[in-house]
Scaffold this active site. Structure first.
Site, PDB file in Angstrom:
ATOM      1  CG  ASP A 135      -2.180   0.809   1.038  1.00  0.00           C
ATOM      2  OD1 ASP A 135      -2.198   1.668   0.136  1.00  0.00           O
ATOM      3  OD2 ASP A 135      -3.142   0.584   1.781  1.00  0.00           O
ATOM      4  CG  HIS A 136       1.060   4.098  -2.923  1.00  0.00           C
ATOM      5  ND1 HIS A 136       0.257   4.130  -4.049  1.00  0.00           N
ATOM      6  CD2 HIS A 136       2.255   3.596  -3.336  1.00  0.00           C
ATOM      7  CE1 HIS A 136       0.949   3.684  -5.091  1.00  0.00           C
ATOM      8  NE2 HIS A 136       2.150   3.347  -4.681  1.00  0.00           N
ATOM      9  CG  PHE A 185      -7.463   3.940   2.305  1.00  0.00           C
ATOM     10  CD1 PHE A 185      -7.559   2.990   3.308  1.00  0.00           C
ATOM     11  CD2 PHE A 185      -7.552   5.276   2.640  1.00  0.00           C
ATOM     12  CE1 PHE A 185      -7.749   3.374   4.631  1.00  0.00           C
ATOM     13  CE2 PHE A 185      -7.745   5.668   3.957  1.00  0.00           C
ATOM     14  CZ  PHE A 185      -7.849   4.714   4.958  1.00  0.00           C
ATOM     15  CG  HIS A 186      -3.366   3.817  -3.634  1.00  0.00           C
ATOM     16  ND1 HIS A 186      -2.469   4.726  -4.148  1.00  0.00           N
ATOM     17  CD2 HIS A 186      -4.566   4.411  -3.692  1.00  0.00           C
ATOM     18  CE1 HIS A 186      -3.110   5.833  -4.497  1.00  0.00           C
ATOM     19  NE2 HIS A 186      -4.386   5.658  -4.229  1.00  0.00           N
ATOM     20  CB  SER A 187      -5.126  -2.623  -0.475  1.00  0.00           C
ATOM     21  OG  SER A 187      -5.281  -1.912   0.733  1.00  0.00           O
TER      22      SER A 187
END
Length: 345
Positions: free
Chosen positions: A76-77, A272-274
């Site tokens: 994630d980021h 929230f870039h899973s």
């Protein structure tokens, strides 16, 4: 037996079970099933269906259909916020933006502060790694106002006891630069909480577990401080704005590298870039879950098409890549060949 799953018989996906308005229903299929539930839910559904790490499935009493590293490789980021205040009224304060007058102005005339794009108004990519100066490791988002305690807690989900750190800034004019880590080296996992599909899985992101991620964000802090020395920032009376955080002062001197490493561990946020939990790759690679055609290894008639198949997180937002994954999956399912490269024409 888990409910709300992909139904598999003789290593072939033959249907799905799902809940609709609280009622468990099932649908049989003649061709393929495409799983697109995202990097957190796709691995949960696969594991409930018997596809996943053998020992983990056994611990929940789920019969193992295929032993695969489902739920591993979670990426994630994450980001670090730098605050700036300006002497000139170039930017707005939280109080001004959130005022009733501003709201009334927008509702009646569709003008004013709320009529501007808001949020992210500028983006830049920078490289802070001296070993790879040509390869950006941080992305900068420019926000046109400061986030106060309410925004940090309500919109970004910071624990209330730490969100209080951002109190007392409602009348300060300024802006934020968010430094986003593009290629985190810390990887986490998704595991089942129970065999109930309606319960959330156990998500262990292991943010900042790899010290190199902390060092990248630390270089971002130093870069953000240097920006105030530039001609453009000086022309707006810009100052780097930071309230010393007492828990970190107990361990280190203010503005030292150790102070910022401590502060980063308290206040780094997730974007929230899973991605990555159903990794795509070579069939013989034991770390992969789906092959290059997005087919789940060892199962016929089941593909995954979402951010979970990314072997490594992309150096930017995941929305457009996910659209591409869907388009490419559709082409492969329909048997549409890719266009001929220009170099071969």
């Amino acid at each position: 037996m888990a409910k709300g799953v992909v139904v598999i018989k003789n290593k072939k996906a033959v249907g799905v079970e799902f809940y609709h308005k609280g009622t468990l229903k099932s649908v049989s299929v003649n061709k393929e099933i495409i799983l697109s539930a995202g990097a957190l839910s796709s691995p949960q559904i696969l594991m409930l269906s018997g596809i996943g790490p053998k020992e983990h499935l056994k611990s929940h009493g789920i019969p193992v259909v295929v032993d695969l590293p489902v739920g591993d490789n979670l990426q994630d980021h994450i980001c670090f916020l730098s605050y700036y205040k300006t002497k000139e009224l170039v930017f707005n304060s939280p109080n001004k933006t959130d005022s009733l007058w501003t709201l009334a102005q927008y509702l009646t005339t569709k003008s004013g502060l709320l009529a501007t794009p808001g949020g992210i108004e500028s983006i830049a990519f920078i490289s802070t790694d001296p070993k790879r100066p040509e390869y950006p490791d941080l992305e900068i988002h420019g926000e046109d106002m400061l986030f106060n305690e309410d925004a940090i807690e309500g919109e970004l989900g910071v624990d209330p006891k730490y969100a209080k750190y951002y109190s007392g800034i409602n009348d300060i004019n300024g802006f934020i630069l968010s430094f986003n880590l593009l290629r985190p080296k810390s990887h986490g996992s998704v595991r089942l909480n129970s065999t109930d599909a309606m319960q959330h899985p156990i998500i262990d992101p292991r943010y900042l577990e790899n010290k190199e991620d902390v060092e990248s964000l630390l270089r971002g802090v130093r870069f953000s401080q240097k920006l105030t020395e530039t001609k453009t920032f000086k022309s707006q009376g810009t100052e780097f704005f930071h309230k010393p955080f007492s828990p970190c002062l107990e361990k280190s001197k203010f503005d030292s590298d150790e102070y910022w490493r401590c502060y980063i561990r308290y206040f780094t946020l997730v974007i929230f870039h899973s991605t990555g939990t159903c990794k795509m790759g070579r069939t013989e690679d034991p770390t992969t879950v789906v092959d290059p055609q997005l087919r789940v290894k060892g199962i016929h008639g089941l593909r995954v098409a979402d951010a979970s198949i990314m072997p490594s997180i992309v150096s930017g937002n995941t929305n457009a890549p996910c659209i591409m994954i869907g388009e490419k999956a559709a082409d492969m399912i329909l048997g549409i060949k890719p266009p001929t490269p220009l170099s071969d024409m």
